[in-house]
Scaffold this motif. Structure first.
Motif, short mmCIF file in Angstrom:
data_model
loop_
_atom_site.label_atom_id
_atom_site.label_comp_id
_atom_site.label_asym_id
_atom_site.label_seq_id
_atom_site.Cartn_x
_atom_site.Cartn_y
_atom_site.Cartn_z
N LYS A 4 0.87 -1.17 0.00
CA LYS A 4 0.00 0.00 0.00
C LYS A 4 0.90 1.22 0.00
O LYS A 4 1.92 1.25 0.69
N ILE A 5 0.54 2.22 -0.79
CA ILE A 5 1.35 3.43 -0.94
C ILE A 5 0.63 4.60 -0.27
O ILE A 5 -0.58 4.76 -0.41
N PHE A 6 1.42 5.39 0.45
CA PHE A 6 0.91 6.54 1.20
C PHE A 6 1.70 7.78 0.81
O PHE A 6 2.89 7.70 0.51
N TYR A 7 1.04 8.93 0.87
CA TYR A 7 1.67 10.20 0.54
C TYR A 7 1.50 11.15 1.72
O TYR A 7 0.45 11.18 2.35
N PHE A 8 2.55 11.91 2.01
CA PHE A 8 2.45 12.92 3.06
C PHE A 8 3.47 14.02 2.81
O PHE A 8 4.45 13.84 2.09
N GLU A 9 3.20 15.17 3.42
CA GLU A 9 4.08 16.33 3.35
C GLU A 9 4.73 16.49 4.72
O GLU A 9 4.05 16.35 5.74
N MET A 10 6.03 16.77 4.72
CA MET A 10 6.72 16.91 5.99
C MET A 10 7.94 17.81 5.83
O MET A 10 8.62 17.76 4.81
N GLY A 67 25.60 20.63 4.69
CA GLY A 67 24.95 21.10 3.47
C GLY A 67 23.66 21.85 3.73
O GLY A 67 23.30 22.17 4.86
N ALA A 68 22.93 22.11 2.65
CA ALA A 68 21.70 22.89 2.71
C ALA A 68 20.62 22.23 3.57
O ALA A 68 19.75 22.91 4.11
N CYS A 69 20.68 20.92 3.72
CA CYS A 69 19.66 20.21 4.50
C CYS A 69 19.76 20.48 6.01
O CYS A 69 18.93 19.99 6.78
N LYS A 70 20.74 21.27 6.42
CA LYS A 70 20.81 21.68 7.82
C LYS A 70 19.71 22.68 8.14
O LYS A 70 19.36 22.90 9.29
N ASN A 71 19.15 23.28 7.10
CA ASN A 71 18.08 24.26 7.25
C ASN A 71 16.72 23.57 7.13
O ASN A 71 16.57 22.56 6.43
N ILE A 72 15.73 24.15 7.78
CA ILE A 72 14.38 23.59 7.70
C ILE A 72 13.88 23.69 6.25
O ILE A 72 13.96 24.75 5.64
N HIS A 73 13.41 22.56 5.74
CA HIS A 73 12.89 22.48 4.37
C HIS A 73 11.89 21.32 4.32
O HIS A 73 11.83 20.52 5.24
N GLY A 74 11.14 21.24 3.26
CA GLY A 74 10.11 20.22 3.19
C GLY A 74 10.21 19.33 1.97
O GLY A 74 10.92 19.64 1.01
N HIS A 75 9.48 18.21 2.05
CA HIS A 75 9.42 17.25 0.95
C HIS A 75 7.99 16.73 0.82
O HIS A 75 7.23 16.71 1.80
N SER A 76 7.68 16.25 -0.35
CA SER A 76 6.46 15.48 -0.59
C SER A 76 6.91 14.02 -0.61
O SER A 76 7.55 13.58 -1.56
N TYR A 77 6.60 13.30 0.45
CA TYR A 77 7.07 11.93 0.62
C TYR A 77 6.10 10.91 0.05
O TYR A 77 4.89 11.15 -0.01
N GLU A 78 6.65 9.77 -0.34
CA GLU A 78 5.85 8.60 -0.72
C GLU A 78 6.39 7.43 0.10
O GLU A 78 7.59 7.15 0.08
N LEU A 79 5.49 6.77 0.81
CA LEU A 79 5.86 5.63 1.65
C LEU A 79 5.17 4.39 1.12
O LEU A 79 3.95 4.37 0.97
N GLU A 80 5.96 3.36 0.82
CA GLU A 80 5.42 2.07 0.41
C GLU A 80 5.56 1.09 1.56
O GLU A 80 6.67 0.92 2.10
N VAL A 81 4.46 0.48 1.95
CA VAL A 81 4.45 -0.48 3.04
C VAL A 81 4.10 -1.84 2.45
O VAL A 81 3.03 -2.01 1.87
N THR A 82 5.00 -2.82 2.60
CA THR A 82 4.80 -4.15 2.05
C THR A 82 4.69 -5.16 3.17
O THR A 82 5.53 -5.20 4.07
N VAL A 83 3.65 -5.98 3.08
CA VAL A 83 3.32 -6.96 4.11
C VAL A 83 3.17 -8.32 3.44
O VAL A 83 2.71 -8.42 2.30
#
Length: 148
Positions: free
Chosen positions: A6-12, A21-37
């Motif tokens: 099952k695939i899930f999407y979230f913003e974080m 690097g630049a990721c030391k600063n607060i920034h966001g992503h549109s994530y996709e999580l795949e959960v396999t059972v």
């Protein structure tokens, strides 16, 4: 071996404490999580009625309640980051993680939650977290590697 995903999407948003690097600063992503059972059987037999390893609807509810609702549209930071930036504690959408909120550490966190939440008869096999459309981290239950 039967697997369901099952695939899930979230913003974080997050920041990586101690990173140069630049990721030391607060920034966001549109994530996709795949959960396999998988089911807890390796037999090549039909699954007894109702015929599911886990109902997709049940898996969606379980992951949504235990993970997605806790981090979607949240700012996830480590204890170390917050200690160095104490004013950030006033953010109403702040979630503190015990480690840096990298894709790898988020997968470890999700894996720990799901191992507790999945019903008996279902086994967590793999998690894949896309931080961008072409970059992901992957957790695999090593006891299932022989099946791949």
């Amino acid at each position: 071996m039967l697997l369901v995903t099952k695939i899930f999407y979230f913003e974080m948003a997050h920041a990586i404490h101690g990173y140069a690097g630049a990721c030391k600063n607060i920034h966001g992503h549109s994530y996709e999580l795949e959960v396999t059972v998988s089911g807890c059987t390796t037999k090549d037999e039909y699954i007894l009625a109702p015929g599911f390893i886990i109902d997709f609807k049940e898996l969606k509810q379980l992951v949504t309640d235990s993970i997605i609702r806790t981090i979607d549209h949240k700012l996830v930071l480590s204890q170390d980051y917050i200690a160095e930036h104490p004013s950030i504690r006033s953010q109403e959408n702040l979630v503190m993680l015990g480690a840096e909120p990298t894709a790898e550490n988020l997968l470890i966190h999700f894996q720990q939650i799901l191992l507790q939440a999945l019903p008996s008869g279902s086994k967590l096999v793999e998690l894949k977290l896309y931080e961008t459309k072409d970059s992901f981290a992957r957790w695999i239950d090593t006891t299932t590697l022989s099946y791949y």
